[in-house]
Design a protein around this motif. Sequence first.
Motif, PDB file in Angstrom:
ATOM      1  N   GLU A  91     158.849 112.916 -17.129  1.00 46.43           N
ATOM      2  CA  GLU A  91     159.340 112.846 -18.504  1.00 46.43           C
ATOM      3  C   GLU A  91     159.747 114.183 -19.103  1.00 46.43           C
ATOM      4  O   GLU A  91     160.621 114.241 -19.962  1.00 46.43           O
ATOM      5  CB  GLU A  91     158.279 112.226 -19.431  1.00 46.43           C
ATOM      6  N   LYS A  92     159.069 115.267 -18.683  1.00 47.96           N
ATOM      7  CA  LYS A  92     159.340 116.532 -19.370  1.00 47.96           C
ATOM      8  C   LYS A  92     158.794 117.735 -18.612  1.00 47.96           C
ATOM      9  O   LYS A  92     158.006 117.594 -17.675  1.00 47.96           O
ATOM     10  CB  LYS A  92     158.713 116.510 -20.768  1.00 47.96           C
ATOM     11  N   VAL A  93     159.206 118.899 -19.065  1.00 50.22           N
ATOM     12  CA  VAL A  93     158.619 120.157 -18.598  1.00 50.22           C
ATOM     13  C   VAL A  93     157.427 120.416 -19.513  1.00 50.22           C
ATOM     14  O   VAL A  93     157.585 120.599 -20.713  1.00 50.22           O
ATOM     15  CB  VAL A  93     159.630 121.317 -18.673  1.00 50.22           C
ATOM     16  N   VAL A  94     156.241 120.394 -18.953  1.00 49.25           N
ATOM     17  CA  VAL A  94     155.016 120.542 -19.739  1.00 49.25           C
ATOM     18  C   VAL A  94     154.717 122.017 -20.010  1.00 49.25           C
ATOM     19  O   VAL A  94     154.234 122.370 -21.078  1.00 49.25           O
ATOM     20  CB  VAL A  94     153.825 119.870 -19.010  1.00 49.25           C
ATOM     21  N   TYR A  95     155.008 122.871 -19.031  1.00 49.20           N
ATOM     22  CA  TYR A  95     154.745 124.302 -19.192  1.00 49.20           C
ATOM     23  C   TYR A  95     155.798 125.062 -18.397  1.00 49.20           C
ATOM     24  O   TYR A  95     156.103 124.709 -17.255  1.00 49.20           O
ATOM     25  CB  TYR A  95     153.345 124.644 -18.672  1.00 49.20           C
ATOM     26  N   ASP A  96     156.319 126.101 -18.998  1.00 49.72           N
ATOM     27  CA  ASP A  96     157.275 126.974 -18.329  1.00 49.72           C
ATOM     28  C   ASP A  96     157.060 128.367 -18.891  1.00 49.72           C
ATOM     29  O   ASP A  96     157.530 128.684 -19.984  1.00 49.72           O
ATOM     30  CB  ASP A  96     158.711 126.492 -18.573  1.00 49.72           C
ATOM     31  N   GLY A  97     156.301 129.163 -18.169  1.00 51.13           N
ATOM     32  CA  GLY A  97     155.970 130.493 -18.668  1.00 51.13           C
ATOM     33  C   GLY A  97     155.191 131.285 -17.634  1.00 51.13           C
ATOM     34  O   GLY A  97     155.202 130.973 -16.449  1.00 51.13           O
ATOM     35  N   GLU A  98     154.505 132.286 -18.112  1.00 45.72           N
ATOM     36  CA  GLU A  98     153.725 133.165 -17.244  1.00 45.72           C
ATOM     37  C   GLU A  98     152.256 132.740 -17.225  1.00 45.72           C
ATOM     38  O   GLU A  98     151.754 132.138 -18.175  1.00 45.72           O
ATOM     39  CB  GLU A  98     153.820 134.612 -17.737  1.00 45.72           C
ATOM     40  N   ALA A  99     151.566 133.077 -16.134  1.00 41.08           N
ATOM     41  CA  ALA A  99     150.129 132.833 -16.017  1.00 41.08           C
ATOM     42  C   ALA A  99     149.522 133.936 -15.166  1.00 41.08           C
ATOM     43  O   ALA A  99     150.137 134.397 -14.203  1.00 41.08           O
ATOM     44  CB  ALA A  99     149.861 131.475 -15.373  1.00 41.08           C
ATOM     45  N   SER A 100     148.329 134.362 -15.538  1.00 42.47           N
ATOM     46  CA  SER A 100     147.638 135.353 -14.708  1.00 42.47           C
ATOM     47  C   SER A 100     146.814 134.671 -13.627  1.00 42.47           C
ATOM     48  O   SER A 100     146.541 135.249 -12.586  1.00 42.47           O
ATOM     49  CB  SER A 100     146.769 136.274 -15.560  1.00 42.47           C
ATOM     50  N   MET A 101     146.439 133.382 -13.855  1.00 39.02           N
ATOM     51  CA  MET A 101     145.726 132.599 -12.843  1.00 39.02           C
ATOM     52  C   MET A 101     145.955 131.122 -13.124  1.00 39.02           C
ATOM     53  O   MET A 101     145.989 130.695 -14.272  1.00 39.02           O
ATOM     54  CB  MET A 101     144.237 132.898 -12.838  1.00 39.02           C
ATOM     55  N   VAL A 102     146.087 130.338 -12.056  1.00 44.59           N
ATOM     56  CA  VAL A 102     146.249 128.892 -12.163  1.00 44.59           C
ATOM     57  C   VAL A 102     145.202 128.259 -11.253  1.00 44.59           C
ATOM     58  O   VAL A 102     145.090 128.630 -10.084  1.00 44.59           O
ATOM     59  CB  VAL A 102     147.654 128.441 -11.716  1.00 44.59           C
ATOM     60  N   THR A 103     144.426 127.326 -11.802  1.00 46.11           N
ATOM     61  CA  THR A 103     143.412 126.619 -11.018  1.00 46.11           C
ATOM     62  C   THR A 103     143.743 125.135 -11.063  1.00 46.11           C
ATOM     63  O   THR A 103     144.024 124.589 -12.130  1.00 46.11           O
ATOM     64  CB  THR A 103     141.999 126.855 -11.588  1.00 46.11           C
ATOM     65  N   VAL A 104     143.721 124.483  -9.894  1.00 47.57           N
ATOM     66  CA  VAL A 104     144.072 123.069  -9.786  1.00 47.57           C
ATOM     67  C   VAL A 104     143.088 122.371  -8.849  1.00 47.57           C
ATOM     68  O   VAL A 104     142.379 123.003  -8.075  1.00 47.57           O
ATOM     69  CB  VAL A 104     145.507 122.874  -9.251  1.00 47.57           C
ATOM     70  N   ARG A 105     143.102 121.034  -8.924  1.00 47.14           N
ATOM     71  CA  ARG A 105     142.324 120.218  -7.990  1.00 47.14           C
ATOM     72  C   ARG A 105     143.272 119.722  -6.906  1.00 47.14           C
ATOM     73  O   ARG A 105     144.097 118.856  -7.141  1.00 47.14           O
ATOM     74  CB  ARG A 105     141.672 119.051  -8.715  1.00 47.14           C
TER      75      ARG A 105
END
Length: 136
Positions: free
Chosen positions: A12-26
């Motif tokens: 449906e959409k782009v939820v986030y589009d930017g910078e990150a210093s860390m990304v944690t996912v399952r």
Amino acid sequence: MSTVKLSIITPEKVVYDGEASMVTVRTIDGDRGFLAEHQPLVTGLDIGQIKIKNNDQERILASSTGYIEVRPEEISILVDTAEYSDEIDVDRAKSAKERAEKRLSKDNSSINSKRAEIALKKAMNRLKVSKGKNFE
């Protein structure tokens, strides 16, 4: 701390589009964290949470299954759904949890049972994120 470009996209959409210093996912193999300059990787995502850390700020999203592609300079996450805690309809999530629990308490075919287990997992994840709980 250096940052990496992050994109989180649903149908449906782009939820986030930017910078990150860390990304944690399952991931399908468990929880994993990624920083800038991480070695390339593509893996599946399980129902869980996406935690975006950018300097001192942290945002958490409830997400469904999907994929993550990690490159040294960019991370792309493609998921069916992703919601920030303040976007979650708690009443709807509670209702979905109750419906799934009812279905699981009945003796149905394995297909209905599997769908109910997935619905229950999604609802419980959404409720955790809505309360500010993460990666439990």
